[in-house]
Scaffold this motif. Structure first.
Motif, PDB file in Angstrom:
ATOM      1  N   GLY A  71       0.847  -1.134   0.095  1.00 18.08           N
ATOM      2  CA  GLY A  71       0.109   0.038  -0.152  1.00 18.08           C
ATOM      3  C   GLY A  71       0.709   1.267  -0.049  1.00 18.08           C
ATOM      4  O   GLY A  71       0.443   2.057  -0.699  1.00 18.08           O
ATOM      5  N   VAL A  72       1.968   1.342   0.687  1.00 19.60           N
ATOM      6  CA  VAL A  72       2.714   2.248   0.852  1.00 19.60           C
ATOM      7  C   VAL A  72       3.534   2.570  -0.544  1.00 19.60           C
ATOM      8  O   VAL A  72       3.860   3.876  -1.031  1.00 19.60           O
ATOM      9  N   SER A  73       4.041   1.283  -1.058  1.00 17.84           N
ATOM     10  CA  SER A  73       4.714   1.487  -2.475  1.00 17.84           C
ATOM     11  C   SER A  73       3.869   1.909  -3.436  1.00 17.84           C
ATOM     12  O   SER A  73       4.287   2.625  -4.148  1.00 17.84           O
ATOM     13  N   SER A  74       2.668   1.530  -3.392  1.00 10.68           N
ATOM     14  CA  SER A  74       1.555   2.106  -4.079  1.00 10.68           C
ATOM     15  C   SER A  74       1.399   3.396  -4.401  1.00 10.68           C
ATOM     16  O   SER A  74       1.303   3.874  -5.480  1.00 10.68           O
ATOM     17  N   LYS A  75       1.263   4.125  -3.402  1.00 11.72           N
ATOM     18  CA  LYS A  75       1.159   5.468  -3.245  1.00 11.72           C
ATOM     19  C   LYS A  75       2.212   6.008  -3.599  1.00 11.72           C
ATOM     20  O   LYS A  75       2.111   7.108  -4.353  1.00 11.72           O
TER      21      LYS A  75
END
Length: 920
Positions: A890-894
């Motif tokens: 999720g953090v990487s996607s942002k």
């Protein structure tokens, strides 16, 4: 968050990502070995083909043995420059440019006061034409017949007023001429020429000469143009013919010749000798309208100048004669020889009656000679221009410097000041082949007109330009040693030694060197060292330092240090710097005696620098030389003595911040050397660490202190001194807190450097055992809190530091750690916290806080392109440090969404990051 650090095998990763290495047999950029190339291909012959025909670029890596060959084009260019065949128009422009440069220097050479004295006769001539209208022709002629009665008194006027009046006279001459009032123009020109008879203020005479001859040139050009116009057009303005540059007298019509004759008749009617000469000289080139060989009239003018009794006036009149003769198309040197010989006669009279010269020069012969010297210089320069060897010999014979072709120079004599300028103008080839004879000529010429030592000096420096071509060099050196041994004046001794020292070195006559240095030392004990002596000593010492590459040989020379001690000021500083440069050029300095001497020289250099008034750039050079000397000192196994030396340097050079840094580096080197040698001298290593802990706070900026604390902390870890490393790291963190207080705003380079040091700190923390009481992440937490409060931390720098701390946290959880301290005394965290559950949890919790801030930090960046790069950098750091759980994805996607919105879809960094996360 469900965070989990990745398990990594750093050694396997390094091997898998390393490129295969193949040993190279030769440098890849070196020139290929010569070989046949029947069919040139880009791989073998392209380099050679690309360089063909190009002489403006030289690649040293493509040359054989690093030697560059001169191109044929350059040599051809040199031949073109030496070609004597020059178009007349270009030659005339060159002559005029040379004269303008000469007169400009002449006026600057003899500055005068704001007020000058002039005779009453000159004062009357300075008046305007209207003021003279009330005087009758007869009274004016009476005044000219008896000018002495008007010269009994003088008048004082300002220099500006005098110059202004001369410029007014020039304008009046032009206005009268353009109004077809030729008589008035001539009459005003006579007034200007008469001013050159006035030598009341001798220092002003060169300036007067330049201003007056400029007006004379104006009149000459006006007359030339009028006659030329009469030759090309008739009275009705109808074109007759065009006169080429090389016209002859037969090409001139009768009316133009009559006009020219008329002007020379007018000049001939002038009753005063000096104005008549100057007026005819100004129109000398007009003789071309009447004669095919106008140079013939020069001999008559030379004879007329002999009638001028005043030596200063006659010298400058000859100067103007030579200047005007240079404008004629024919070339002749006979009149120049007569000019020099006539000057010689007048100078001989002046020398023989030095203290009783008549007129205004009584008791002032030196000043008179200095005023006459420029005329000698210019005439001799014209005399020796473009002469070959045979012509030079004939010229010297005509000047009385050789009796005939069989006589040598030693039986001849000359005036010193004339000889000086002859030596300056003689071609180098002639001087080198006749060097010994010229020495004899200088020996026979000794009078007060010019210092004899300066002629020896000039000859020596000129011979040094082509030392291999000098004939009888052994006799020359022997003769010079005899000459200087007879000198009682240190200044003269040093000047001659300086001039011939290169010849002595080049021909390996070092046997004379100790005797020469003895003479310098004894002369320095007796004579006062002034600016002239300092300049010569500086030059001599520089040549010694250049010739001898070994500092031990230099210091072993007779009285080297003793002579150095009598020097002072900037000359002493310059020599001290060169000594330090030579001493550190070839490696370490190990001789204790040399170290002691160089230490004293460094102290003298430090004391000779005014740190309050010196510019930063000027200070850096001596400071870096002293620092390099200190760094290059090597006492070998005597490390305690070396540390004592560093302590003495700290006390002696406390004002040099650059040197204090060098002392810390040297102390760390000593500690590392002791550790690697296996001496196990714990007390000595602790002494080195303590030396640094005391010295680092004296460094001016916290940025530099930060670097030195980290360097010393590494050394402490290498030796197994954990407590010392903890103290040093705490001091480094404290420097980070105060770094903004150094100079106010930080430049980008400083900020980047500090960021790199923080990353270095993170690398060191991998080896530092964590605190059982404060936790393993106490230092990283403190660093992060400090940076959050610093205004100079830009988003890109915050991301870089955050990623470094995340990598540190991930590295600390590995078992084994990526690397350990070399000393077995330092226990790694993988052993210290083995089996402690709180250890990884603390690091994960700390990392979670950083991850929560990363996206916001990236969004703070205003530049879209930079924001995209920061997002990718953070994303890659997360991917390499954590396992890709749902939360981490999720953090990487942002971050990836931010990168996609800021960067092109074809961006290589973006595509590789997507591939890494298997999102492409």
């Amino acid at each position: 968050m469900g965070l989990e650090f990745r398990r990594r095998d750093y050694r396997a990763e390094e091997q898998s990502h390393s490129l295969p290495r193949v040993p190279a047999e030769s440098h890849p950029l070196s020139a290929p070995a010569p070989r046949p190339c029947p069919s040139p291909s880009p791989s073998t012959c392209q380099v050679s083909l690309l360089d063909d025909g190009k002489d403006d670029f030289f690649d040293p890596l493509r040359s054989v043995n690093g030697k560059m060959e001169l191109s044929a084009n350059i040599l051809q260019h040199e031949d073109i420059k030496s070609d004597k065949t020059v178009p007349k128009e270009i030659y005339a422009q060159s002559q005029q440019k040379e004269w303008n440069s000469f007169t400009k220097i002449l006026m600057q050479r003899f500055p005068v006061s704001k007020t000058i004295s002039i005779s009453l006769v000159a004062s009357k001539d300075m008046k305007g034409s209207k003021a003279n209208e009330k005087s009758s022709k007869d009274s004016h002629l009476e005044e000219l017949d008896d000018p002495q009665k008007f010269a009994e008194d003088v008048k004082v006027i300002s220099q500006r007023e005098y110059v202004s009046r001369l410029l007014e006279l020039k304008d009046e001459i032009k206005l009268a001429w353009h109004a077809d009032d030729r008589v008035t123009s001539l009459r005003l020109s006579i007034k200007v020429a008469r001013l050159l008879m006035d030598t009341t203020t001798v220092q002003f005479y060169p300036n007067l000469f330049v201003l007056a001859t400029d007006i004379m040139d104006l009149l000459g050009d006006l007359v030339w143009n009028r006659i030329k116009k009469r030759a090309e057009f008739n009275e009705d303005g109808r074109f007759i013919c065009y006169l080429p540059d090389n016209f002859e007298a037969a090409d001139i019509c009768y009316d133009a010749k009559e006009t020219c004759n008329n002007w020379f008749c007018k000049i001939g009617s002038v009753r005063e000798l000096l104005p008549r000469i100057y007026l005819e000289l100004s129109m000398l080139h007009c003789w071309r309208f009447l004669l095919d060989h106008p140079m013939d009239s020069l001999q008559r003018l030379v004879m007329m100048i002999r009638g001028i009794a005043d030596p200063l006036v006659s010298a400058y009149c000859r100067l103007y004669l030579v200047r005007c003769a240079q404008r004629l198309p024919q070339r002749d040197t006979g009149y120049l020889i007569h000019c020099i010989n006539d000057l010689k006669v007048q100078l001989l009279r002046l020398i023989s009656a030095r203290e009783s010269t008549s007129g205004n020069f009584s008791g002032n012969s030196i000043l008179l000679l200095s005023l006459i010297e420029p005329t000698i210089e210019y005439i001799i320069k014209c005399l020796f221009k473009d002469l070959n060897q045979m012509e030079i010999r004939s010229m010297l014979e005509a000047l009385g410097m050789r009796r005939n072709q069989s006589d040598s120079f030693e039986n001849c004599s000359c005036i010193s000041i004339i000889l000086h300028h002859i030596l300056k103008e003689l071609p180098l080839g002639f001087l080198c082949s006749n060097s010994f004879e010229m020495l004899h000529l200088i020996e026979c010429t000794d009078d007060f007109s010019f210092e004899q030592c300066l002629n020896y000096k000039l000859l020596g420096f000129r011979l040094c330009e082509r030392i291999p071509e000098v004939s009888n060099v052994d006799l020359i050196v022997e003769k010079i040693v005899q000459v200087i041994s007879s000198y009682n004046c240190l200044d003269a001794y040093l000047k001659v030694v300086d001039a011939y020292l290169d010849i002595i070195f080049e021909n390996q006559f070092e046997t004379y060197l100790n005797g020469i240095l003895d003479g310098i030392f004894h002369g320095a004990q007796e004579d006062e060292i002034g600016e002239n002596e300092l300049a010569s000593l500086q030059s001599i010492f520089l040549k010694l330092l250049t010739h001898f590459a070994n500092i031990e040989k230099i210091l072993a020379l007779n009285h080297f240090i003793d002579i150095l001690d009598v020097m002072y000021g900037s000359s002493r500083n310059t020599i001290n710097m060169h000594i330090l440069s030579v001493a550190t050029r070839n490696g370490c300095v190990q001789d204790p005696t040399v170290i002691e001497v160089l230490f004293e020289i460094s102290q003298a250099l430090c004391d000779g620098v005014d740190f309050l008034n010196i510019r930063k750039d000027d200070y850096q050079h001596p400071a870096h030389l002293i620092s390099r000397f200190v760094y290059m000192v090597d006492y070998g196994p005597e490390v305690e003595q070396h540390l004592t030396f560093l302590t003495e340097c700290r006390a002696a050079f406390g004002s040099m911040s650059v040197l204090q840094e060098t002392l810390i580096h040297s102390s760390n080197n000593l500690a590392v050397k002791s550790i690697r040698d296996g001496n196990n001298n714990i007390n000595f290593i602790k002494s080195c660490l303590a030396f640094n802990e005391v010295t680092i706070p004296s460094i001016h900026t916290h940025r530099r202190q930060l670097n030195l604390y980290l360097e010393t902390a590494e050394v402490a870890l290498l030796g197994g001194f954990v407590s010392h490393s903890d103290v040093l790291i705490d001091a480094a963190v404290n420097c980070l807190r105060n770094v903004e207080a150094d100079d106010g705003l930080l430049v980008p380079g400083d900020v980047d450097g500090i960021t790199s040091l923080i990353c270095k700190l993170c690398g060191i923390m991998v080896m530092v055992p964590g605190s059982l009481e404060q936790g393993v992440a106490c230092i990283p937490k403190l660093v992060l809190s400090i940076l959050d409060s610093q205004s100079w931390m830009l988003p890109r720098l915050k991301i870089k530091v955050s990623c470094a701390i995340i990598s540190l946290s991930a590295g600390l959880t590995q078992n084994p750690l990526p690397y350990h301290a070399s000393s077995s005394e330092v226990m790694g965290n993988d052993k210290l916290f083995f089996g402690v559950p709180a250890y990884p949890q603390e690091l994960l919790s700390f990392s979670a806080v950083i991850l929560q801030k990363i996206v916001n930090i990236v969004l703070e960046e205003s530049s879209m392109a930079v924001r995209g790069k920061l997002a990718l950098e953070a994303c890659n750091s997360i991917a390499s440090s954590f396992t890709m759980s749902d939360e981490m994805l999720g953090v990487s996607s942002k971050l990836l969404e931010i990168a996609k919105s800021c960067l092109s879809a074809d961006d290589k960094y973006l595509r590789l990051t997507l591939k890494l996360l298997h999102m492409e």
